[in-house]
Design an enzyme around this catalytic site. Sequence first.
Site, PDB file in Angstrom:
ATOM      1  N   CYS A  68     -61.732 -10.518  21.063  1.00  0.00           N
ATOM      2  CA  CYS A  68     -60.627 -11.313  21.602  1.00  0.00           C
ATOM      3  C   CYS A  68     -61.069 -12.163  22.782  1.00  0.00           C
ATOM      4  O   CYS A  68     -60.762 -13.348  22.856  1.00  0.00           O
ATOM      5  CB  CYS A  68     -59.475 -10.398  22.010  1.00  0.00           C
ATOM      6  SG  CYS A  68     -58.041 -11.288  22.639  1.00  0.00           S
ATOM      7  N   CYS A 110     -59.358 -14.650  20.263  1.00  0.00           N
ATOM      8  CA  CYS A 110     -58.068 -15.224  20.624  1.00  0.00           C
ATOM      9  C   CYS A 110     -58.058 -15.996  21.938  1.00  0.00           C
ATOM     10  O   CYS A 110     -57.368 -17.008  22.052  1.00  0.00           O
ATOM     11  CB  CYS A 110     -56.984 -14.142  20.632  1.00  0.00           C
ATOM     12  SG  CYS A 110     -57.516 -12.526  21.205  1.00  0.00           S
ATOM     13  N   LYS A 144     -60.147 -19.321  21.538  1.00  0.00           N
ATOM     14  CA  LYS A 144     -59.455 -20.097  20.504  1.00  0.00           C
ATOM     15  C   LYS A 144     -58.160 -20.683  21.046  1.00  0.00           C
ATOM     16  O   LYS A 144     -57.831 -21.848  20.769  1.00  0.00           O
ATOM     17  CB  LYS A 144     -59.170 -19.199  19.301  1.00  0.00           C
ATOM     18  CG  LYS A 144     -58.483 -19.904  18.140  1.00  0.00           C
ATOM     19  CD  LYS A 144     -58.287 -18.941  16.984  1.00  0.00           C
ATOM     20  CE  LYS A 144     -57.443 -17.757  17.379  1.00  0.00           C
ATOM     21  NZ  LYS A 144     -57.270 -16.767  16.303  1.00  0.00           N
ATOM     22  N   TYR A 167     -54.357 -16.664   9.332  1.00  0.00           N
ATOM     23  CA  TYR A 167     -54.073 -17.234  10.651  1.00  0.00           C
ATOM     24  C   TYR A 167     -55.298 -17.925  11.247  1.00  0.00           C
ATOM     25  O   TYR A 167     -55.171 -18.981  11.881  1.00  0.00           O
ATOM     26  CB  TYR A 167     -53.508 -16.161  11.585  1.00  0.00           C
ATOM     27  CG  TYR A 167     -54.494 -15.120  12.055  1.00  0.00           C
ATOM     28  CD1 TYR A 167     -55.159 -15.266  13.269  1.00  0.00           C
ATOM     29  CD2 TYR A 167     -54.744 -13.976  11.313  1.00  0.00           C
ATOM     30  CE1 TYR A 167     -56.053 -14.322  13.714  1.00  0.00           C
ATOM     31  CE2 TYR A 167     -55.639 -13.017  11.749  1.00  0.00           C
ATOM     32  CZ  TYR A 167     -56.283 -13.191  12.945  1.00  0.00           C
ATOM     33  OH  TYR A 167     -57.183 -12.237  13.380  1.00  0.00           O
ATOM     34  N   GLU A 198     -55.211 -21.864  12.190  1.00  0.00           N
ATOM     35  CA  GLU A 198     -55.385 -22.214  13.599  1.00  0.00           C
ATOM     36  C   GLU A 198     -56.529 -23.196  13.791  1.00  0.00           C
ATOM     37  O   GLU A 198     -56.386 -24.206  14.493  1.00  0.00           O
ATOM     38  CB  GLU A 198     -55.599 -20.935  14.411  1.00  0.00           C
ATOM     39  CG  GLU A 198     -54.334 -20.112  14.548  1.00  0.00           C
ATOM     40  CD  GLU A 198     -54.550 -18.757  15.183  1.00  0.00           C
ATOM     41  OE1 GLU A 198     -53.555 -18.135  15.591  1.00  0.00           O
ATOM     42  OE2 GLU A 198     -55.718 -18.303  15.263  1.00  0.00           O
ATOM     43  N   HIS A 241     -29.007 -23.490  28.254  1.00  0.00           N
ATOM     44  CA  HIS A 241     -29.000 -24.874  27.764  1.00  0.00           C
ATOM     45  C   HIS A 241     -29.517 -25.832  28.823  1.00  0.00           C
ATOM     46  O   HIS A 241     -29.228 -25.659  30.010  1.00  0.00           O
ATOM     47  CB  HIS A 241     -27.556 -25.247  27.377  1.00  0.00           C
ATOM     48  CG  HIS A 241     -27.431 -26.639  26.856  1.00  0.00           C
ATOM     49  ND1 HIS A 241     -27.789 -26.989  25.577  1.00  0.00           N
ATOM     50  CD2 HIS A 241     -26.971 -27.769  27.451  1.00  0.00           C
ATOM     51  CE1 HIS A 241     -27.553 -28.274  25.389  1.00  0.00           C
ATOM     52  NE2 HIS A 241     -27.063 -28.773  26.512  1.00  0.00           N
ATOM     53  N   GLU A 299     -32.198 -21.291  22.996  1.00  0.00           N
ATOM     54  CA  GLU A 299     -30.758 -21.064  22.846  1.00  0.00           C
ATOM     55  C   GLU A 299     -30.339 -21.022  21.377  1.00  0.00           C
ATOM     56  O   GLU A 299     -29.294 -20.462  21.048  1.00  0.00           O
ATOM     57  CB  GLU A 299     -29.962 -22.144  23.569  1.00  0.00           C
ATOM     58  CG  GLU A 299     -30.027 -23.529  22.964  1.00  0.00           C
ATOM     59  CD  GLU A 299     -29.173 -24.547  23.715  1.00  0.00           C
ATOM     60  OE1 GLU A 299     -27.974 -24.277  23.913  1.00  0.00           O
ATOM     61  OE2 GLU A 299     -29.720 -25.596  24.109  1.00  0.00           O
TER      62      GLU A 299
END
Length: 448
Positions: free
Chosen positions: A43, A48, A51, A178, A182, A437, A442
């Site tokens: 990782c 990750c 990346k 993935y 990616e 908002h 939301e």
Amino acid sequence: MSKYDYDLFVIGAGSGGVRAARVSSSYGAKVAIAEEYRVGGTCVIRGCVPKKLLVYGSHFSEELEDGKNFGWTWENPKFDWIKLRDHILSDVDRLNNAYTDTLNSHDVEIILERAEIVGPHEIKLASGKTVTAKYILVAVGAWPAVAEFPGSEHMLTSNDMFHLENLPETVIVSGGGYIANEFAGIFNGLGSNVTLVNRSDVILRGYDESLRDRLIQISTAKGINIKLNCTFDKIEKRDDGALDVYMNGDNPVRADVVLAATGRRPKTDGLGLENAGVETNDYGAIKVDEYSRTNVDSIYAVGDVTDRVQLTPVAIREGQAFAETVFNDTPKTVDYDCIPSAVFSQPPIASVGLTESEARKKYGDVKIYSSDFRAMRNVFADRPERSLYKMIVEVTSEKILGLHMIGPDAPEILQAAAVAVKAGLTKQAFDDTIALHPSMAEELVLLK
């Protein structure tokens, strides 16, 4: 005095191994950890973290373009691959040092050598030295899998993509998971001509069908060429270093880089598991029980090397649970239900719980609530890209079974929402919450 050199010997200094080592040491265990490359694991070093930094860097091509509608102008913007690459690698150095400092501060002995198991309590180091431990924890992670066909040796893996000497003009990505999506998004954003090749007609298996379809639509609109039900015949290397890629019996396609991103396999080859009689499955993954113990009482395993979930936060939880169980006399297991996950594609996907098809298979009739919208920023920037939020609800109890999103910042939004899904909250709990908002988040409390 103990008859062993160490109470715990950890093989692999990735996320799971480091957590297990330092926590075990804090409980009074004498701990050593062996790592043949760098401290931090996949990782931090080659996965990750670097990346995600590439993902950030690749966003600027669209952001610079979108900025025109927000009043910004730039004169001749240029991208420098070497500058981004080297800055990322320097950050990897920083993290390697940080993880090393953490282990040192917890009195964990770091051995920068390859280690091999030679018995239930015995480990041989690359230097030839043999040490013993009451417990051995295997945390060596996984490694990219590369299919075998003529010329497949010319393919690169995700490990290599952080070290390219130049930004490739043309990239072919093999895979539909993935990692493939990616890197396809990254190099498309950086200006490369990208083709994604998948041997089946399904990308991102395990994610909700609606999100998969939406990502294909958006990726295609961004200029990524997606070839489904396509297989490689052979790859030939030209004298100038370029590659001729043959697929589905068609004429060759030229590429500068062909990335193999078809999955990862537990890195158990040459680890010596057979010397201690440790059982593995057909894919080489170490079989463990709920406490991460193998069939050999003194040997445990956590993280991607096991036959469980290949995610960094899961490995960390497993390492923590191991230390609590073995060295704190507090047996702990990891709850694998409702693990949130993300794909840092462009736009990103985030998901927790059951997909629609999984929910229908398990519960029969379910309610589906969704919102299909353009983020305010995309509207103003005149970008047609649409987001999709989807909630799957059990009919009688109104309990939320799954929540799936594709759109800007989807992973950042889902992390908090995943707490509600994990807690077993109902759709009504979301309905009763006042919207924040204006925000994309939301939409979660306005789903119809």
